[in-house]
Design a protein around this motif. Sequence first.
Motif, PDB file in Angstrom:
ATOM      1  N   ALA A   1      59.034 -36.523 -33.149  1.00  0.00           N
ATOM      2  CA  ALA A   1      60.271 -36.765 -33.894  1.00  0.00           C
ATOM      3  C   ALA A   1      60.245 -35.998 -35.214  1.00  0.00           C
ATOM      4  CB  ALA A   1      60.453 -38.256 -34.133  1.00  0.00           C
ATOM      5  N   ALA A   2      59.098 -36.045 -35.898  1.00  0.00           N
ATOM      6  CA  ALA A   2      58.973 -35.319 -37.170  1.00  0.00           C
ATOM      7  C   ALA A   2      59.118 -33.821 -36.929  1.00  0.00           C
ATOM      8  CB  ALA A   2      57.629 -35.621 -37.818  1.00  0.00           C
ATOM      9  N   ASP A   3      58.560 -33.351 -35.818  1.00  0.00           N
ATOM     10  CA  ASP A   3      58.649 -31.937 -35.472  1.00  0.00           C
ATOM     11  C   ASP A   3      60.105 -31.546 -35.236  1.00  0.00           C
ATOM     12  OD1 ASP A   3      57.242 -29.451 -34.691  1.00  0.00           O
ATOM     13  OD2 ASP A   3      58.216 -29.832 -32.769  1.00  0.00           O
ATOM     14  N   LEU A   4      60.901 -32.501 -34.732  1.00  0.00           N
ATOM     15  CA  LEU A   4      62.314 -32.247 -34.440  1.00  0.00           C
ATOM     16  C   LEU A   4      63.200 -32.667 -35.620  1.00  0.00           C
ATOM     17  CD1 LEU A   4      62.141 -33.377 -30.745  1.00  0.00           C
ATOM     18  CD2 LEU A   4      62.731 -31.088 -31.497  1.00  0.00           C
ATOM     19  N   TYR A   5      62.706 -32.467 -36.814  1.00  0.00           N
ATOM     20  CA  TYR A   5      63.475 -32.581 -38.050  1.00  0.00           C
ATOM     21  C   TYR A   5      63.848 -33.993 -38.475  1.00  0.00           C
ATOM     22  CZ  TYR A   5      63.851 -27.794 -36.496  1.00  0.00           C
ATOM     23  OH  TYR A   5      63.547 -26.554 -36.026  1.00  0.00           O
ATOM     24  N   ALA A   6      63.231 -35.026 -37.873  1.00  0.00           N
ATOM     25  CA  ALA A   6      63.535 -36.388 -38.296  1.00  0.00           C
ATOM     26  C   ALA A   6      62.720 -36.729 -39.534  1.00  0.00           C
ATOM     27  CB  ALA A   6      63.223 -37.373 -37.173  1.00  0.00           C
ATOM     28  N   THR A   7      63.394 -37.270 -40.560  1.00  0.00           N
ATOM     29  CA  THR A   7      62.679 -37.745 -41.746  1.00  0.00           C
ATOM     30  C   THR A   7      61.873 -38.981 -41.335  1.00  0.00           C
ATOM     31  OG1 THR A   7      64.552 -39.142 -42.284  1.00  0.00           O
ATOM     32  CG2 THR A   7      64.517 -36.960 -43.300  1.00  0.00           C
ATOM     33  N   PRO A   8      60.897 -39.402 -42.160  1.00  0.00           N
ATOM     34  CA  PRO A   8      60.106 -40.592 -41.790  1.00  0.00           C
ATOM     35  C   PRO A   8      61.002 -41.800 -41.477  1.00  0.00           C
ATOM     36  CG  PRO A   8      59.064 -39.472 -43.612  1.00  0.00           C
ATOM     37  CD  PRO A   8      60.350 -38.736 -43.364  1.00  0.00           C
TER      38      PRO A   8
ATOM     39  N   ARG B   1      64.187 -41.825 -40.415  1.00  0.00           N
ATOM     40  CA  ARG B   1      64.913 -41.640 -39.152  1.00  0.00           C
ATOM     41  C   ARG B   1      63.956 -41.682 -37.958  1.00  0.00           C
ATOM     42  NH1 ARG B   1      69.353 -36.927 -39.891  1.00  0.00           N
ATOM     43  NH2 ARG B   1      70.706 -38.143 -38.533  1.00  0.00           N
TER      44      ARG B   1
ATOM     45  N   HIS C   1      64.968 -44.210 -35.140  1.00  0.00           N
ATOM     46  CA  HIS C   1      65.390 -43.698 -33.830  1.00  0.00           C
ATOM     47  C   HIS C   1      64.284 -43.681 -32.782  1.00  0.00           C
ATOM     48  CE1 HIS C   1      69.393 -42.482 -35.098  1.00  0.00           C
ATOM     49  NE2 HIS C   1      68.851 -42.007 -36.198  1.00  0.00           N
TER      50      HIS C   1
END
Lengths: 269, 355
Positions: A173-180, A182, A186
């Motif tokens: 998720a972090a790799d796919l631009y999600a902030t901590p 989000r 999600h």
Amino acid sequence: MSDRAFQVSRLPGFATIAIGVFLALYIPIFTLAAYSFNTNISMSSWGGFSLDWYVKAWNNDQVKDATLRSLIIALWAAVISTAVATLAALGTTRRKAFKGQTFIYVIINQPLMVPEIVTAVALLIFFAQIKVITGYQGLGYLILAHSAFCVPFAYLPIRARLEGMDLSLETAAADLYATPWRTFRHVTLPLLLPGVIAGAMLAFVISLDDVVITEFVKSGGQDTLPTYMLGQLRRQMTPEINAISTALLVLTIALLTAFFLINRQNDKN
Amino acid sequence: MNAQNAVEARNTVKAFGQGDAQVRALNDVSVEIRKGEFFTLLGPSGCGKTTLLRLIAGFEMPTSGTILLDGQDITYLPPNKRPVNTVFQSYALFPHLTVAQNIAFGLQMLDKPAAEVKSTTEKMLALVKLEAMAGRKTSQLSGGQQQRVALARALAPQPKVLLLDEPLSALDLKLRKEMQIELKRLQTETGITFVFVTHDQEEALTMSDRIGVMSAGKLQQVGTAKDIYTRPVNRFVASFIGETNFLTATTEAGGARLATGDLIEVAGTTPGQRVTVAFRPEQVRLVTAGEAGAIPATITNLVYFGTDTHCHVALNDGTEVVARLQNPSTGDAGLAIGQTLALRFAPGAAQVVED
């Protein structure tokens, strides 16, 4: 001789012992449920089938009050303890091992280890002082006390769920631009939800069932269903108690079944 | 800084643990990965290739050194702020989302407009040929299909660099071969720089524009598949990629002399040194015993591989050498265990490598 792995279920007498244990566990409960339909006031002689005791309990204002109070306390305790337990579980699994981690586990699970009567007396004294200072006499004390001892029951299933979760999902998720935040919103939370629901239901049932701490902490006129029933025992035993117990049993079974079905549905997906 | 570089690592060191227990997973690694190329980091497990990938992705920070992306220093940027996406070894697909939702995830986190998310997701589904599976949960897919979802999910936000962490290792041989071709096709079609990590030399040789061979936290050699196969810089590279024969020899004018007394022609050496001479099994020619200038040997074993035969021979001092011979289309090569013959090399085949 046998090339199959050892299985306890193949030992001689296994079935006999298993059946014996089940009988010992369930015969008293079945007896209790059966006598709730008794026409007689006696708890030991059967006088025919009736629903009178259920009607009587339903029309008893003290029972209604106590039930409502029990549900309010259990609901609040479940919500508060689950929120605390979720944070505690995240704090103890989503970071590198740290010094004093075992100590933290002990602290969180303290209500499982300290004798309930000790906690009860301690809370009685502690809350008595607060009552004197603040003058507040409401249900808040019971809700707080229940929330506290429900935390480990909510914590254990949530932590188990977190530990079984693939950490690379959060990395992805972090790799796919999600902030901590989000990532939590999600990915972590949706996957954690069955654990959270399990924890909340367990906390709810545990709170609903509590006698010792409630008996010590409650102010006058704050009987919950279990303490009301205990009070009744001191006077005259009637099958009304059986009826209330059976209703409580049915509610608990319904909750656990619902939880089981929700969980199975989630696992299928 | 070269403007042609998509990624550049400068003197990166990554140490784990402290004091005496400290292990350097990366020990002063510098590498330049060009825009639009298929670059493979190849090495045995524990060589530091995955660590380097994780530094580029931002999952870990280097102990020292710099990581540049398109000339920008991204060394300490968190992963969600890097225009770089990863295909994980375990795929790490979100089990609570459908195939389409998985692919759309990155675009949604970038707050792209809904219409763009939808059209890009559809384009990606078509790219990996999974249109029919859009509404399925990922657990309902086969391993190969999950692999393609992971690829589409990582490609959807159009990263500057796509990182692939041994993505084919969980697939069976046939599927792996198909995915190798598929990956190369996707890379060519999208023009995105691929950094691929693997321990499988065949994967590296068939797909890569360039390969970086790693061992023990160091980058040993960078070059095209042909460079690395035909001109390995050291013994590790020569032995890790393909099969190689190693012989110890002493250099003299015109070549290197073996312990058996035979001379092998090698170029560019200083006389009087003990060196390792390396040559590939397919570069060995077997000739009749007694031929002038050839090295006498005896066949010790013959292993049949279908298209070719591996012929194990022993030199006079017992040193074993493997020769690979293509099987003739009719009949057999007429070799037998115990037969004496002699070895020759194709010109320029034998070379001196560092230990």
